[in-house]
Design an enzyme around this catalytic site. Sequence first.
Site, mmCIF file in Angstrom:
data_model
loop_
_atom_site.group_PDB
_atom_site.id
_atom_site.type_symbol
_atom_site.label_atom_id
_atom_site.label_comp_id
_atom_site.label_asym_id
_atom_site.label_seq_id
_atom_site.Cartn_x
_atom_site.Cartn_y
_atom_site.Cartn_z
ATOM 1 N N TYR A 128 0.041 -8.742 -7.616
ATOM 2 C CA TYR A 128 1.207 -8.147 -6.938
ATOM 3 C C TYR A 128 1.834 -9.151 -5.979
ATOM 4 C CZ TYR A 128 3.711 -5.681 -3.230
ATOM 5 O OH TYR A 128 4.647 -5.317 -2.297
ATOM 6 N N SER B 34 3.573 -11.963 -7.668
ATOM 7 C CA SER B 34 4.854 -11.590 -8.284
ATOM 8 C C SER B 34 5.939 -11.424 -7.220
ATOM 9 C CB SER B 34 4.697 -10.308 -9.119
ATOM 10 O OG SER B 34 4.465 -9.182 -8.292
ATOM 11 N N LYS B 35 5.563 -10.905 -6.056
ATOM 12 C CA LYS B 35 6.558 -10.777 -4.977
ATOM 13 C C LYS B 35 6.927 -12.160 -4.419
ATOM 14 C CE LYS B 35 8.135 -7.580 -3.343
ATOM 15 N NZ LYS B 35 9.327 -6.723 -3.656
ATOM 16 N N TYR C 178 -12.902 0.914 0.668
ATOM 17 C CA TYR C 178 -13.316 -0.287 -0.064
ATOM 18 C C TYR C 178 -14.175 -1.187 0.828
ATOM 19 C CZ TYR C 178 -9.419 0.804 -3.306
ATOM 20 O OH TYR C 178 -8.546 1.399 -4.189
ATOM 21 N N ASN D 184 2.403 -3.197 6.072
ATOM 22 C CA ASN D 184 2.116 -1.898 5.429
ATOM 23 C C ASN D 184 2.922 -0.760 6.043
ATOM 24 O OD1 ASN D 184 -0.280 -3.598 4.814
ATOM 25 N ND2 ASN D 184 -0.957 -1.719 3.798
ATOM 26 N N GLY E 126 -10.776 -9.750 -4.671
ATOM 27 C CA GLY E 126 -9.841 -10.624 -3.954
ATOM 28 C C GLY E 126 -9.206 -9.961 -2.745
ATOM 29 N N ASP F 9 4.584 -8.831 3.414
ATOM 30 C CA ASP F 9 3.797 -9.859 4.118
ATOM 31 C C ASP F 9 2.663 -10.401 3.241
ATOM 32 O OD1 ASP F 9 2.108 -7.640 4.106
ATOM 33 O OD2 ASP F 9 1.736 -7.638 6.269
ATOM 34 N N GLU F 10 2.387 -9.732 2.104
ATOM 35 C CA GLU F 10 1.264 -10.178 1.270
ATOM 36 C C GLU F 10 1.509 -11.550 0.656
ATOM 37 O OE1 GLU F 10 -0.768 -7.435 -1.181
ATOM 38 O OE2 GLU F 10 -0.431 -5.755 0.175
ATOM 39 N N ILE G 250 16.156 -2.659 -13.688
ATOM 40 C CA ILE G 250 16.744 -3.902 -13.147
ATOM 41 C C ILE G 250 16.646 -5.046 -14.151
ATOM 42 C CG2 ILE G 250 16.452 -3.403 -10.681
ATOM 43 C CD1 ILE G 250 13.898 -5.252 -10.814
HETATM 44 P P1 NAD Z 1 7.288 2.383 -4.777
HETATM 45 O O1 NAD Z 1 6.299 1.946 -5.795
HETATM 46 O O2 NAD Z 1 7.041 3.637 -4.014
HETATM 47 O O3 NAD Z 1 8.740 2.533 -5.447
HETATM 48 C C1 NAD Z 1 9.244 1.591 -6.349
HETATM 49 C C2 NAD Z 1 10.521 2.146 -6.961
HETATM 50 O O4 NAD Z 1 11.058 1.147 -7.847
HETATM 51 C C3 NAD Z 1 10.295 3.409 -7.802
HETATM 52 O O5 NAD Z 1 11.322 4.348 -7.549
HETATM 53 C C4 NAD Z 1 10.376 2.901 -9.231
HETATM 54 O O6 NAD Z 1 10.807 3.888 -10.157
HETATM 55 C C5 NAD Z 1 11.374 1.769 -9.093
HETATM 56 N N1 NAD Z 1 11.239 0.760 -10.147
HETATM 57 C C6 NAD Z 1 10.099 0.158 -10.568
HETATM 58 N N2 NAD Z 1 10.377 -0.703 -11.568
HETATM 59 C C7 NAD Z 1 11.711 -0.653 -11.759
HETATM 60 C C8 NAD Z 1 12.599 -1.329 -12.631
HETATM 61 N N3 NAD Z 1 12.163 -2.212 -13.538
HETATM 62 N N4 NAD Z 1 13.924 -1.061 -12.557
HETATM 63 C C9 NAD Z 1 14.399 -0.162 -11.651
HETATM 64 N N5 NAD Z 1 13.592 0.528 -10.817
HETATM 65 C C10 NAD Z 1 12.268 0.283 -10.862
HETATM 66 O O7 NAD Z 1 7.454 1.139 -3.798
HETATM 67 P P2 NAD Z 1 7.667 1.122 -2.204
HETATM 68 O O8 NAD Z 1 6.353 1.234 -1.546
HETATM 69 O O9 NAD Z 1 8.767 2.041 -1.862
HETATM 70 O O10 NAD Z 1 8.161 -0.391 -2.014
HETATM 71 C C11 NAD Z 1 9.549 -0.719 -2.106
HETATM 72 C C12 NAD Z 1 9.713 -2.213 -1.918
HETATM 73 O O11 NAD Z 1 9.206 -2.576 -0.635
HETATM 74 C C13 NAD Z 1 8.937 -3.044 -2.932
HETATM 75 O O12 NAD Z 1 9.718 -4.153 -3.275
HETATM 76 C C14 NAD Z 1 7.684 -3.471 -2.177
HETATM 77 O O13 NAD Z 1 7.213 -4.711 -2.663
HETATM 78 C C15 NAD Z 1 8.223 -3.605 -0.774
HETATM 79 N N6 NAD Z 1 7.260 -3.391 0.320
HETATM 80 C C16 NAD Z 1 6.467 -2.280 0.332
HETATM 81 C C17 NAD Z 1 5.612 -2.064 1.409
HETATM 82 C C18 NAD Z 1 4.738 -0.835 1.497
HETATM 83 O O14 NAD Z 1 3.902 -0.744 2.396
HETATM 84 N N7 NAD Z 1 4.886 0.154 0.616
HETATM 85 C C19 NAD Z 1 5.558 -3.000 2.457
HETATM 86 C C20 NAD Z 1 6.366 -4.141 2.391
HETATM 87 C C21 NAD Z 1 7.230 -4.315 1.324
HETATM 88 O O1 DAU Z 2 1.265 -5.356 3.381
HETATM 89 C C1 DAU Z 2 2.316 -4.784 2.655
HETATM 90 C C2 DAU Z 2 1.780 -4.143 1.401
HETATM 91 O O2 DAU Z 2 1.079 -2.969 1.805
HETATM 92 C C3 DAU Z 2 2.879 -3.777 0.413
HETATM 93 O O3 DAU Z 2 3.512 -4.952 -0.015
HETATM 94 C C4 DAU Z 2 2.297 -3.034 -0.794
HETATM 95 O O4 DAU Z 2 3.336 -2.613 -1.652
HETATM 96 C C5 DAU Z 2 1.557 -1.812 -0.281
HETATM 97 O O5 DAU Z 2 0.943 -1.144 -1.356
HETATM 98 C C6 DAU Z 2 0.503 -2.208 0.755
HETATM 99 O O6 DAU Z 2 -0.570 -2.955 0.149
HETATM 100 P P1 DAU Z 2 -2.103 -2.682 0.528
HETATM 101 O O7 DAU Z 2 -2.947 -3.137 -0.590
HETATM 102 O O8 DAU Z 2 -2.401 -3.211 1.884
HETATM 103 O O9 DAU Z 2 -2.045 -1.070 0.636
HETATM 104 P P2 DAU Z 2 -3.062 0.060 0.146
HETATM 105 O O10 DAU Z 2 -2.570 1.343 0.732
HETATM 106 O O11 DAU Z 2 -3.343 0.007 -1.306
HETATM 107 O O12 DAU Z 2 -4.405 -0.339 0.918
HETATM 108 C C7 DAU Z 2 -4.453 -0.466 2.331
HETATM 109 C C8 DAU Z 2 -5.845 -0.947 2.694
HETATM 110 O O13 DAU Z 2 -6.788 0.123 2.409
HETATM 111 C C9 DAU Z 2 -6.333 -2.127 1.872
HETATM 112 O O14 DAU Z 2 -7.132 -2.965 2.699
HETATM 113 C C10 DAU Z 2 -7.189 -1.510 0.776
HETATM 114 C C11 DAU Z 2 -7.760 -0.279 1.452
HETATM 115 N N1 DAU Z 2 -8.005 0.883 0.572
HETATM 116 C C12 DAU Z 2 -6.991 1.315 -0.210
HETATM 117 C C13 DAU Z 2 -7.138 2.406 -1.041
HETATM 118 C C14 DAU Z 2 -6.032 2.885 -1.939
HETATM 119 C C15 DAU Z 2 -9.220 1.550 0.618
HETATM 120 O O15 DAU Z 2 -10.146 1.168 1.357
HETATM 121 N N2 DAU Z 2 -9.385 2.646 -0.195
HETATM 122 C C16 DAU Z 2 -8.405 3.090 -1.028
HETATM 123 O O16 DAU Z 2 -8.632 4.092 -1.766
#
Ligand code: NAD
Ligand code: DAU
Length: 363
Positions: A158, A161-162, A215, A187, A292, A133-134, A58
């Site tokens: 993260y 940046s979002k 954690y 999440n 954090g 929501d972060e 992108i």
């Molecule tokens: P992910 O990390 O699983 O996937 C990210 C995708 O983006 C990958 O396919 C990667 O190859 C692609 N990508 C990364 N950098 C790129 C670049 N420079 N150009 C083109 N493609 C690129 O992420 P996800 O968990 O599927 O999250 C998708 C979106 O939803 C993100 O914007 C994230 O912030 C948002 N989001 C995620 C969650 C969650 O719980 N996972 C919750 C709320 C919002």
């Molecule tokens: O809230 C939306 C966000 O949810 C998205 O924007 C992010 O892309 C997505 O990664 C997620 O962020 P979190 O940091 O909440 O997700 P994660 O799965 O990394 O962690 C969930 C919770 O569990 C968090 O409080 C940290 C904790 N954790 C996570 C991992 C990986 C642990 O306790 N142990 C672990 O090994």
Amino acid sequence: MLIITGGAGFIGANFVHHWLRSSDEPLLVLDALTYAGNLESLADVQADARYGFAHADIGDRSAVAALLAAHRPRAVLHFAAESHVDRSIHGPGDFIRTNVQGTFELLEAVRGYWSGLPAADQAAFRFLHVSTDEVYGSLGPTDPAFSETTPYAPNSPYAASKAASDHLVRAWHHTYGLPVLTTNCSNNYGPFQFPEKLIPLMIHNALAAKPLPVYGDGQNVRDWLYVEDHCRAIARVLQHGRLGETYNVGGCNEVRNLDVVHTLCGLLDELVPKADGSSYAAQIAFVPDRPGHDRRYAIDARKIGRELGWAPQETFATGLRKTVRWYLDHADWVRHVTSGAYREWVGKQYGAGGRLQAPGAAT
Ligand code: NAD
Ligand code: DAU
């Protein structure tokens, strides 16, 4: 035609499947295939004439502009991002490059394309930004859930940046008139999630007889949403969302991390009982906290419910059971992403550097 940035990632791939199940409209996945991008997650749709793939970043404005000019989408859905909080703590640079600079370059490419469209197409065009929501920071135990008017207070690289990307999207609407929509979701969990995130990591480690790293005190709260419900929300916002508005999306489903892990262990005890009769919960290991670490997230999703009639369909119990079953049934997918073998599949399908495949040209 839709362009889906980040369509080879977790939510993007689920969205592609969801869209192709419910619409005839073709789509093009635009993805840089970072460690999180996995074309195996799109294997089921490879042969679908409505599906196309472009290997692009992108942040490469001219490459994105060429794709826009060639495919002439009526909407761009922006999922692409660096998404893992722990990685952002250890290496924030990639998060700034993709989430901030990359979103800026994408917006500029889209603005160039959009401004050259005929008036009717301009009016119908949508740029839908998928966010988190972060951006709102952390809640105390009795604070009301995040609403669309909660002030931004991002705490991790993260989240910052979002938040920056959300502000850019907003500014491109207010300054240039780009027709944007933003969703801020809690999440997600479900199929195709990379096993670095809590739920798939715990499933994977439990089955591999490894420790389940919780954690801190494990009392941090997240509001879990099954990924298919998120995809339905995005489709609804794309179709009916009011321009320039943001919509919070969440499961109304707050759970403490330790309870998530115990529930997963209980499901695995039932579905894959250990030979010695012990529980997977014995593998739980408390480890030092994430720096954090936000204490609590909770989403007030009343706006999207009221305006667009969206509500989650899965409960945590039904969604988590489906998710565990999916990971048990897709051991190859997990093995390939944990071993890195899925890169071989990418090379086989697209050649070493990837290649363009327009909708209708699937082989
Ligand atoms: P992910 O990390 O699983 O996937 C990210 C995708 O983006 C990958 O396919 C990667 O190859 C692609 N990508 C990364 N950098 C790129 C670049 N420079 N150009 C083109 N493609 C690129 O992420 P996800 O968990 O599927 O999250 C998708 C979106 O939803 C993100 O914007 C994230 O912030 C948002 N989001 C995620 C969650 C969650 O719980 N996972 C919750 C709320 C919002
Ligand atoms: O809230 C939306 C966000 O949810 C998205 O924007 C992010 O892309 C997505 O990664 C997620 O962020 P979190 O940091 O909440 O997700 P994660 O799965 O990394 O962690 C969930 C919770 O569990 C968090 O409080 C940290 C904790 N954790 C996570 C991992 C990986 C642990 O306790 N142990 C672990 O090994």
